[in-house]
Design an enzyme around this catalytic site. Sequence first.
Site, PDB file in Angstrom:
ATOM      1  N   HIS A   1       0.818  -1.225   0.000  1.00 45.24           N
ATOM      2  CA  HIS A   1       0.000   0.000   0.000  1.00 45.24           C
ATOM      3  C   HIS A   1       0.849   1.272   0.000  1.00 45.24           C
ATOM      4  O   HIS A   1       0.354   2.342  -0.317  1.00 45.24           O
ATOM      5  CB  HIS A   1      -1.037  -0.020   1.124  1.00 45.24           C
ATOM      6  CG  HIS A   1      -0.485   0.264   2.486  1.00 45.24           C
ATOM      7  ND1 HIS A   1       0.220  -0.645   3.207  1.00 45.24           N
ATOM      8  CD2 HIS A   1      -0.533   1.379   3.252  1.00 45.24           C
ATOM      9  CE1 HIS A   1       0.568  -0.118   4.366  1.00 45.24           C
ATOM     10  NE2 HIS A   1       0.133   1.129   4.416  1.00 45.24           N
ATOM     11  N   HIS A  49       7.694  -2.254   2.159  1.00 38.72           N
ATOM     12  CA  HIS A  49       7.500  -0.800   2.055  1.00 38.72           C
ATOM     13  C   HIS A  49       8.837  -0.048   1.938  1.00 38.72           C
ATOM     14  O   HIS A  49       9.012   0.791   1.060  1.00 38.72           O
ATOM     15  CB  HIS A  49       6.759  -0.247   3.273  1.00 38.72           C
ATOM     16  CG  HIS A  49       5.458  -0.926   3.569  1.00 38.72           C
ATOM     17  ND1 HIS A  49       4.654  -1.455   2.595  1.00 38.72           N
ATOM     18  CD2 HIS A  49       4.811  -1.151   4.742  1.00 38.72           C
ATOM     19  CE1 HIS A  49       3.566  -1.971   3.155  1.00 38.72           C
ATOM     20  NE2 HIS A  49       3.648  -1.809   4.453  1.00 38.72           N
TER      21      HIS A  49
HETATM   22  C1  BG6 Z   1       1.476  -2.555   7.320  1.00 39.91           C
HETATM   23  C2  BG6 Z   1       2.177  -3.254   8.451  1.00 39.91           C
HETATM   24  O1  BG6 Z   1       1.922  -3.051   6.092  1.00 39.91           O
HETATM   25  O2  BG6 Z   1       1.731  -1.158   7.384  1.00 39.91           O
HETATM   26  C3  BG6 Z   1       1.768  -2.660   9.788  1.00 39.91           C
HETATM   27  O3  BG6 Z   1       1.872  -4.642   8.434  1.00 39.91           O
HETATM   28  C4  BG6 Z   1       1.933  -1.167   9.778  1.00 39.91           C
HETATM   29  O4  BG6 Z   1       2.516  -3.257  10.846  1.00 39.91           O
HETATM   30  C5  BG6 Z   1       1.270  -0.535   8.555  1.00 39.91           C
HETATM   31  O5  BG6 Z   1       1.376  -0.640  10.974  1.00 39.91           O
HETATM   32  C6  BG6 Z   1       1.558   0.944   8.478  1.00 39.91           C
HETATM   33  O6  BG6 Z   1       0.876   1.539   7.417  1.00 39.91           O
HETATM   34  P1  BG6 Z   1       0.754   3.106   7.306  1.00 39.91           P
HETATM   35  O7  BG6 Z   1       0.098   3.353   6.013  1.00 39.91           O
HETATM   36  O8  BG6 Z   1      -0.037   3.557   8.485  1.00 39.91           O
HETATM   37  O9  BG6 Z   1       2.156   3.639   7.373  1.00 39.91           O
END
Ligand code: BG6
Length: 455
Positions: free
Chosen positions: A183, A245
Amino acid sequence: RVAGPCVLVMFGVTGDLARKKLMPAIYDLANRGLLPPGFSFVGFARRDWEDEDFAQVTYRAVKEYARTPFRDAVWQQLSEGVRFVSGSFSDDEAFDQLASCVMRLDEERGTGGNYAFYLSIPPGQFPTVVQQLKRSGLSDPSGGGWRRVVIEKPFGHDLASARELNDILEEVFPADAVFRIDHYLGKETVQNILALRFANEMYEPIWNRGYVDHVQITMAEDIGIGGRAGYYDGIGAARDVIQNHLLQLLALVAMEEPVAFDADSLRMEKEKVLSAVRLPADIAEGTARGQYSAGWQGGRQVHGFLEEDGIPPDSRTETYAALRLGVDTRRWAGVPFYLRAGKRLPRRMTEIALIFQRAPHLPFSATDTEELGQNALVIRIQPDEGITVRFGSKVPGTAMEVRDVNMDFAYGESFTESSPEAYERLLLDVLIGDPPLFPRQAEVELGWRILDPVE
Ligand code: BG6
């Protein structure tokens, strides 16, 4: 860019992701006029629900978490296409019912045999669901229309398991029908890295080892693991977010310019640079890890990791991980990339900082530049979205004192429209069939290749 007629079938509709992100994203897309009138949303789960019950669950999620204002007319239209099929993943009959349900939707709502299957479920259940989609004929597009499958990270927990998982998927769906969601790639600020680098002329000449001293990529979260002990224990920060990420952020910062922004060109450049990423020779010296302990956060007392529900008291899973990587390319040789991620840190903040070398010579007295740091370009991914350039400036007065100042770009000030949520963009891309923002298997494997040697 508006999606054509289709059905989105979602597995795992009772989970947090579905409620907090996916259902609201569907509504926000509808509210922005990006879904066709016949768009249909089918939930599949074990609950003993009727269509109306599931519509209620969706409604509550939308009311609570949608980004855009609630409009009754939009919801009414959307809710007409909401269906629910009750059953377990091993239940052949339930999948046969699912198949009749989507075929009925094709007739009633003109969805044209176009189905996206969103697997918002633990990867251990992928094989059963994928096999059921095959057995029930749901994965077979030969009657017309398209079939796509959407999966969420974790894509395995190491290289071998990632390959196994992919074999299971690609036995049933062709590679170009598999949409892997990371994402972070759906975030506006992440896509803006491409604009910053490739739509401008002034950064490229300094975007290399000649000027950059090192790069820091930080993902700090203030939350703990919440109710995710079952997933998180044994996975830890490096495999949860660095493997995907943060390495994606590294790839976008370090890659060469793609010849075009189509999926193949973009993925090819990312893969090229990821294959040049190298762990330090001495892994212990180039990595660090930690676990959060009990303390205070936002005026509230919080548990330490080992006291969290479902975490064994002797767990060695890290909630903080940092590593130093090298990128063996002409552009980056010798420039360290520091990646770090952790939970229960003082504040939530994700950013990429390019720290530049010091000026080779300073014609000032040492005391005048005591407060002068290194120049930096900081891409603020979230929550305070923007870009900061840090440089030295003369402090007003008679002396030639030089101190760091910031030049800021903030999304909120430059644009009136707010950024869509990552899931809005990604869901729409799935329904349109636009793949550039979805990593392909080669990227996933390169990520594991980098991380696997780190114990
Ligand atoms: C997810 C992880 O992919 O991303 C989580 O599994 C994390 O542990 C989350 O909290 C964070 O997403 P964002 O968009 O809030 O930075």
